[in-house]
Design an enzyme around this catalytic site. Structure first.
Site, PDB file in Angstrom:
ATOM      1  CG  HIS A   1      -2.136 -12.407   7.070  1.00  0.00           C
ATOM      2  ND1 HIS A   1      -3.260 -13.149   7.337  1.00  0.00           N
ATOM      3  CD2 HIS A   1      -2.421 -11.668   5.966  1.00  0.00           C
ATOM      4  CE1 HIS A   1      -4.188 -12.876   6.438  1.00  0.00           C
ATOM      5  NE2 HIS A   1      -3.699 -11.983   5.589  1.00  0.00           N
TER       6      HIS A   1
ATOM      7  CG  HIS B   1      -2.067  -1.019   1.006  1.00  0.00           C
ATOM      8  ND1 HIS B   1      -3.254  -0.738   0.378  1.00  0.00           N
ATOM      9  CD2 HIS B   1      -2.117  -2.331   1.339  1.00  0.00           C
ATOM     10  CE1 HIS B   1      -4.015  -1.824   0.355  1.00  0.00           C
ATOM     11  NE2 HIS B   1      -3.342  -2.805   0.938  1.00  0.00           N
TER      12      HIS B   1
ATOM     13  CG  ASP C   1      -6.616 -12.944  -5.745  1.00  0.00           C
ATOM     14  OD1 ASP C   1      -7.072 -12.903  -6.896  1.00  0.00           O
ATOM     15  OD2 ASP C   1      -5.757 -12.152  -5.317  1.00  0.00           O
TER      16      ASP C   1
END
Length: 426
Positions: free
Chosen positions: A106, A17, A369
């Site tokens: 993660h 980002h 996704d």
């Protein structure tokens, strides 16, 4: 580290980002025509927002070359390529819950444990957004391999969850023994693969099942994994640096550096463990063009139209996947890469706070996704090109330094030069 390769060196930068992601590529041979149009097609295949079963993040991923070329030709100096992040949303990650709880599976916790600080939005460097740089660099390597050697690299989706293009059977525990699979490897190309969008599995029935399967997980705010198969046709022989940089080891290193990968197998892979050696061995045979090699005379080699010397041997079968003793033998190289389910899902999940003192429920936000494998196809192709290009430049260096020595008397079993680069044109 953020640099890959020894002779063809690729350094990536950027977070998921941030303002941009990009790459610096050093070691590109000078004098090759190169513009953004050579790179953009692969980035477009990788970009988000392609279908209902990919992340809705709207990025065009337009690449700009900032250095290393003039008038559309490489100068031999480092090439810098940049892609702007146009639809970044760090606010999706800036809430008190996500600040306190690491997201399950993660890199939030591991990055914090390693660096003592982490990106506050998205996955930072662990995000698949970083792979834009790999795909851009891979497109440059591919162009050289294609022009110099006629090398073709094509990947496709081989499975999604329990849905397989070539399911294992008692007769064919590995696809490498399946004639239909081998026929596919001989003919598959990217245009064919992309006719089966959005899944990129080159079979109508299997692609339909996979698409429905992925959609079912998306509708449940869940995700599913799968595998990607890659084949390299017309690879140069002699690539790979035993003992520790064998070609399959380099390919495994490259593939397992891609986000979400969890497995790698080459040639017959794990299924090949279930067949006897008498079946698995790849007998050598006379190459189709060996007579042309012999006609060229001692100390030389017949060449194809682009000046590439021919090999005198081929193999009858190819369970080895084009690599023997850690060195490419000139046969097609093929392998498979496993991708886990995407870690970001919309379901509530139980997890602990960073200090481990409190349990809570985290519903991950952000766009993701439900299955990463369709968009992983060009990433696998790009990393394959980077491995081959780096190994090729190492072999070029060895060949050129050896060629400056006085020739040895021809000995029994001494091989002719195999697929060395054509002489530069005047």
């Amino acid at each position: 580290m953020s640099t890959f390769g020894n002779y063809f060196r690729v350094t990536t930068y950027g977070e998921s980002h941030g303002k941009s992601v990009g790459v610096i590529v050093d070691g590109i041979p000078p004098g090759m025509a190169l513009t953004e149009s050579d790179i953009q097609p692969q980035l477009t295949r990788r970009r988000p927002g392609q279908s209902a079963i990919t992340t809705p993040r709207d990025e065009k991923d337009r690449v700009t070359i900032h250095s290393g070329t003039e008038f559309g030709v490489t100068l031999g100096t480092p090439v810098a390529m940049v892609v702007a992040n146009e639809d970044q949303r760090p606010r999706d990650y800036g809430n008190s819950t996500m600040d306190r709880f690491p997201r399950p599976s993660h890199a939030d916790w591991t990055y914090l444990a390693k660096y003592g600080v982490k990106a506050s939005s998205g996955g930072g460097r662990s995000s698949a957004r970083e792979t834009i740089a790999r795909v851009a660099a891979g497109a440059v390597a591919e162009k050289y391999l294609r022009q110099a050697y006629g090398t073709e690299i094509t990947a496709f989706v081989a499975s999604v969850g329990a849905v397989h293009l070539f399911p294992p059977t008692p007769d064919h525990p590995s696809p490498s023994t399946n004639p239909d699979f081998l026929d596919l490897l001989r003919t598959i190309d990217r245009d064919t693969v992309d006719r089966f969008l959005p899944v990129r599995c080159p079979d109508h029935a299997a692609a339909t099942r996979m698409n429905e399967y992925i959609a079912s997980f998306r509708d449940r705010n869940d995700s599913i994994g799968g595998t990607v198969t890659c084949v390299v046709r017309n690879p140069p022989a002699g690539l790979g640096e035993p003992c520790f940089d064998k070609l399959e080891a380099l390919l495994a290193h490259a593939m397992l550096s891609i986000p979400a990968t969890k497995g790698f197998e080459i040639g017959s892979g794990f299924g090949g463990c279930e067949v006897p050696g008498s079946t698995h061995n790849d007998p050598f045979i006379k190459a189709p063009d060996v007579d042309a090699v012999a006609a060229a005379g001692a100390g030389s080699a017949a060449t194809s139209g682009n000046g590439i010397p021919r090999s005198r041997l081929a193999t009858k079968t190819n369970y080895s996947g084009g690599v023997q003793g850690g060195i490419s033998n000139g046969e097609p190289i093929y392998f498979r890469v496993a991708f886990k389910p995407a870690a970001t899902i919309g379901r509530d999940q139980s997890t602990a706070t960073y200090d481990g003192e409190e349990m809570g429920v985290l519903a991950a936000k952000g766009r993701h996704d439900p299955c990463v494998v369709p968009r992983a196809v060009p990433i696998v192709e790009g990393m394959t090109a980077l491995v081959l290009m780096d190994a090729l430049l190492a072999q070029h260096a060895r060949h050129v330094s050896s060629s400056l020595l006085p020739p040895l008397p021809k000995a029994q079993g001494q091989a002719l030069p195999v697929q060395q680069p054509p002489a530069p044109s005047s």
